[in-house]
Design a protein around this motif. Structure first.
Motif, PDB file in Angstrom:
ATOM      1  N   THR A 195       0.837  -1.198   0.000  1.00 44.87           N
ATOM      2  CA  THR A 195       0.000   0.000   0.000  1.00 44.87           C
ATOM      3  C   THR A 195       0.873   1.249   0.000  1.00 44.87           C
ATOM      4  N   PHE A 196       0.634   2.111  -0.979  1.00 41.05           N
ATOM      5  CA  PHE A 196       1.274   3.422  -1.022  1.00 41.05           C
ATOM      6  C   PHE A 196       0.363   4.379  -0.255  1.00 41.05           C
ATOM      7  N   VAL A 197       0.805   4.798   0.916  1.00 39.51           N
ATOM      8  CA  VAL A 197       0.003   5.699   1.745  1.00 39.51           C
ATOM      9  C   VAL A 197       0.590   7.102   1.635  1.00 39.51           C
ATOM     10  N   ALA A 198      -0.235   8.033   1.222  1.00 37.47           N
ATOM     11  CA  ALA A 198       0.235   9.407   1.015  1.00 37.47           C
ATOM     12  C   ALA A 198      -0.295  10.321   2.103  1.00 37.47           C
ATOM     13  N   SER A 199       0.570  11.250   2.492  1.00 32.82           N
ATOM     14  CA  SER A 199       0.164  12.355   3.347  1.00 32.82           C
ATOM     15  C   SER A 199       0.796  13.594   2.736  1.00 32.82           C
ATOM     16  N   GLY A 200      -0.019  14.410   2.087  1.00 32.65           N
ATOM     17  CA  GLY A 200       0.548  15.536   1.341  1.00 32.65           C
ATOM     18  C   GLY A 200       1.443  15.028   0.234  1.00 32.65           C
ATOM     19  N   ALA A 228      -4.199  -4.218   3.733  1.00 31.67           N
ATOM     20  CA  ALA A 228      -4.541  -3.466   4.951  1.00 31.67           C
ATOM     21  C   ALA A 228      -3.899  -4.113   6.174  1.00 31.67           C
ATOM     22  N   ARG A 229      -3.890  -5.425   6.212  1.00 31.50           N
ATOM     23  CA  ARG A 229      -3.274  -6.127   7.340  1.00 31.50           C
ATOM     24  C   ARG A 229      -1.773  -5.846   7.400  1.00 31.50           C
ATOM     25  N   GLU A 230      -1.097  -5.975   6.267  1.00 31.28           N
ATOM     26  CA  GLU A 230       0.340  -5.731   6.244  1.00 31.28           C
ATOM     27  C   GLU A 230       0.657  -4.289   6.645  1.00 31.28           C
ATOM     28  N   LEU A 231      -0.161  -3.372   6.162  1.00 32.40           N
ATOM     29  CA  LEU A 231       0.040  -1.966   6.490  1.00 32.40           C
ATOM     30  C   LEU A 231      -0.043  -1.751   7.996  1.00 32.40           C
ATOM     31  N   CYS A 232      -1.053  -2.342   8.601  1.00 32.13           N
ATOM     32  CA  CYS A 232      -1.227  -2.188  10.049  1.00 32.13           C
ATOM     33  C   CYS A 232      -0.095  -2.869  10.811  1.00 32.13           C
ATOM     34  N   GLU A 233       0.293  -4.063  10.361  1.00 28.90           N
ATOM     35  CA  GLU A 233       1.350  -4.798  11.061  1.00 28.90           C
ATOM     36  C   GLU A 233       2.676  -4.040  11.030  1.00 28.90           C
ATOM     37  N   GLU A 234       2.946  -3.384   9.931  1.00 28.33           N
ATOM     38  CA  GLU A 234       4.265  -2.755   9.776  1.00 28.33           C
ATOM     39  C   GLU A 234       4.310  -1.303  10.240  1.00 28.33           C
ATOM     40  N   THR A 235       3.170  -0.629  10.208  1.00 21.69           N
ATOM     41  CA  THR A 235       3.198   0.808  10.497  1.00 21.69           C
ATOM     42  C   THR A 235       2.155   1.260  11.514  1.00 21.69           C
ATOM     43  N   GLY A 236       1.256   0.356  11.922  1.00 25.42           N
ATOM     44  CA  GLY A 236       0.228   0.726  12.879  1.00 25.42           C
ATOM     45  C   GLY A 236      -0.903   1.556  12.284  1.00 25.42           C
ATOM     46  N   ILE A 237      -0.844   1.796  10.991  1.00 24.11           N
ATOM     47  CA  ILE A 237      -1.880   2.613  10.358  1.00 24.11           C
ATOM     48  C   ILE A 237      -3.047   1.713   9.936  1.00 24.11           C
ATOM     49  N   VAL A 238      -4.242   2.087  10.386  1.00 18.61           N
ATOM     50  CA  VAL A 238      -5.433   1.299  10.085  1.00 18.61           C
ATOM     51  C   VAL A 238      -6.200   1.971   8.959  1.00 18.61           C
ATOM     52  N   VAL A 239      -6.288   1.256   7.859  1.00 20.05           N
ATOM     53  CA  VAL A 239      -7.107   1.696   6.731  1.00 20.05           C
ATOM     54  C   VAL A 239      -8.018   0.532   6.379  1.00 20.05           C
ATOM     55  N   LEU A 240      -9.303   0.800   6.237  1.00 17.41           N
ATOM     56  CA  LEU A 240     -10.216  -0.286   5.899  1.00 17.41           C
ATOM     57  C   LEU A 240      -9.946  -0.758   4.477  1.00 17.41           C
ATOM     58  N   PRO A 241     -10.064  -2.073   4.250  1.00 22.33           N
ATOM     59  CA  PRO A 241      -9.782  -2.590   2.912  1.00 22.33           C
ATOM     60  C   PRO A 241     -10.561  -1.881   1.804  1.00 22.33           C
ATOM     61  N   ASP A 242     -11.818  -1.506   2.083  1.00 22.77           N
ATOM     62  CA  ASP A 242     -12.590  -0.871   1.007  1.00 22.77           C
ATOM     63  C   ASP A 242     -12.211   0.597   0.799  1.00 22.77           C
ATOM     64  N   GLN A 243     -11.271   1.086   1.602  1.00 24.77           N
ATOM     65  CA  GLN A 243     -10.746   2.439   1.372  1.00 24.77           C
ATOM     66  C   GLN A 243      -9.483   2.416   0.517  1.00 24.77           C
ATOM     67  N   CYS A 265       2.564   7.256  12.544  1.00 24.22           N
ATOM     68  CA  CYS A 265       2.708   5.819  12.364  1.00 24.22           C
ATOM     69  C   CYS A 265       3.611   5.283  13.464  1.00 24.22           C
ATOM     70  N   SER A 266       3.506   3.995  13.696  1.00 27.16           N
ATOM     71  CA  SER A 266       4.386   3.379  14.698  1.00 27.16           C
ATOM     72  C   SER A 266       4.758   1.991  14.204  1.00 27.16           C
ATOM     73  N   PRO A 267       6.036   1.659  14.250  1.00 31.80           N
ATOM     74  CA  PRO A 267       6.470   0.368  13.718  1.00 31.80           C
ATOM     75  C   PRO A 267       5.896  -0.790  14.515  1.00 31.80           C
ATOM     76  N   GLY A 268       5.519  -1.840  13.794  1.00 32.03           N
ATOM     77  CA  GLY A 268       5.016  -3.043  14.441  1.00 32.03           C
ATOM     78  C   GLY A 268       6.139  -4.043  14.643  1.00 32.03           C
ATOM     79  N   VAL A 269       5.757  -5.282  14.931  1.00 31.75           N
ATOM     80  CA  VAL A 269       6.769  -6.288  15.248  1.00 31.75           C
ATOM     81  C   VAL A 269       7.623  -6.663  14.036  1.00 31.75           C
TER      82      VAL A 269
END
Ligand SMILES: [Zn+2]
Length: 224
Positions: A69-74, A109-124, A152-156
């Motif tokens: 997932t490419f997550v953009a902020s600005g 979405a799962r990988e994104l959350c596991e690695e960065t703590g960012i929660v994005v719903l799959p349909d987003q 963001c916060s790094p996961g395990v």
């Protein structure tokens, strides 16, 4: 020259890059009965799958699917520093292998959350890139998302994560530089505010990144 020069896709880039040669999975024994495996032969043609000489069960080896997932902020994109081998300590766009029972977007979405703590719903998540990497037998599916807050916060599975502009990127510490063009394309799209869907093909002899939605030819071979 690129083998795909006849294809009509705008913004297409095509160049050679050298990698190791193709290695098919080394399968020795049947997963059902432990019997020896034989390569499937049709006529005189050897296929890239096997069957058991004892119980005749087919043994399929398929490319693995990577979801990112490419997550953009600005004008910044989210990167994660790998906490696991291979390439521990190197940086990349968050992602990993799709697991059984997941849709592509659920896996991303799962990988994104596991690695960065960012929660994005799959349909987003919006489909952004597809890629075939034949020399490592992988297929990747890239999604994109935008967040308002760049926390963001790094996961395990990661050592660190952060949002970087193109100039801030750890380009010298990238885990898989073969896909750097895909990442640069994402920055280009962020700059322009116009997002195509991209299709990449990477083989041992060429790399092409094509816009799916454009039809004009604009392709060059950089000779790499
Ligand atoms: Zn068997």
């Amino acid at each position: 020259m690129c083998k795909h020069s006849a294809n009509a896709f705008a913004k297409a880039k095509c160049y050679r890059f050298l990698t190791r040669s193709v290695t098919l999975s080394d399968m020795n024994f049947c997963s059902e009965c432990g019997g020896p495996l034989l390569r499937h032969v049709v006529g005189t043609e050897q296929r890239n799958h096997w069957y058991c000489a004892r119980c005749r069960a087919p043994q399929y080896v398929s490319p693995r699917i990577i979801v990112t997932t490419f997550v953009a902020s600005g004008d910044r994109l989210l990167w994660a520093q790998r906490g696991l081998e291979p390439q521990r300590g190197k940086w990349g766009i968050p992602g990993g292998f799709l697991e059984l029972g997941e849709t592509l977007a659920e896996g991303a979405a799962r990988e994104l959350c596991e690695e960065t703590g960012i929660v994005v719903l799959p349909d987003q998540l919006q489909l952004y890139m597809t890629g075939s990497i034949t020399f490592i037998n992988q297929v990747y599916m890239g999604f994109r998302a935008t967040v308002d807050v760049d926390v963001c916060s790094p996961g395990v599975e990661s050592m660190a994560c952060g949002f970087f502009t193109r100039d801030e990127c750890p380009w010298d510490e990238v885990a898989y530089p073969q896909v750097n063009d895909s990442i640069r394309q994402a920055y280009d799209d962020l700059d322009s505010g116009s997002f195509d869907v991209w299709q990449a093909e990477m083989t041992e002899s060429y790399y092409v990144l094509r816009s799916v939605s454009h039809s004009e030819v604009d392709q060059s071979d950089n000779g790499r």
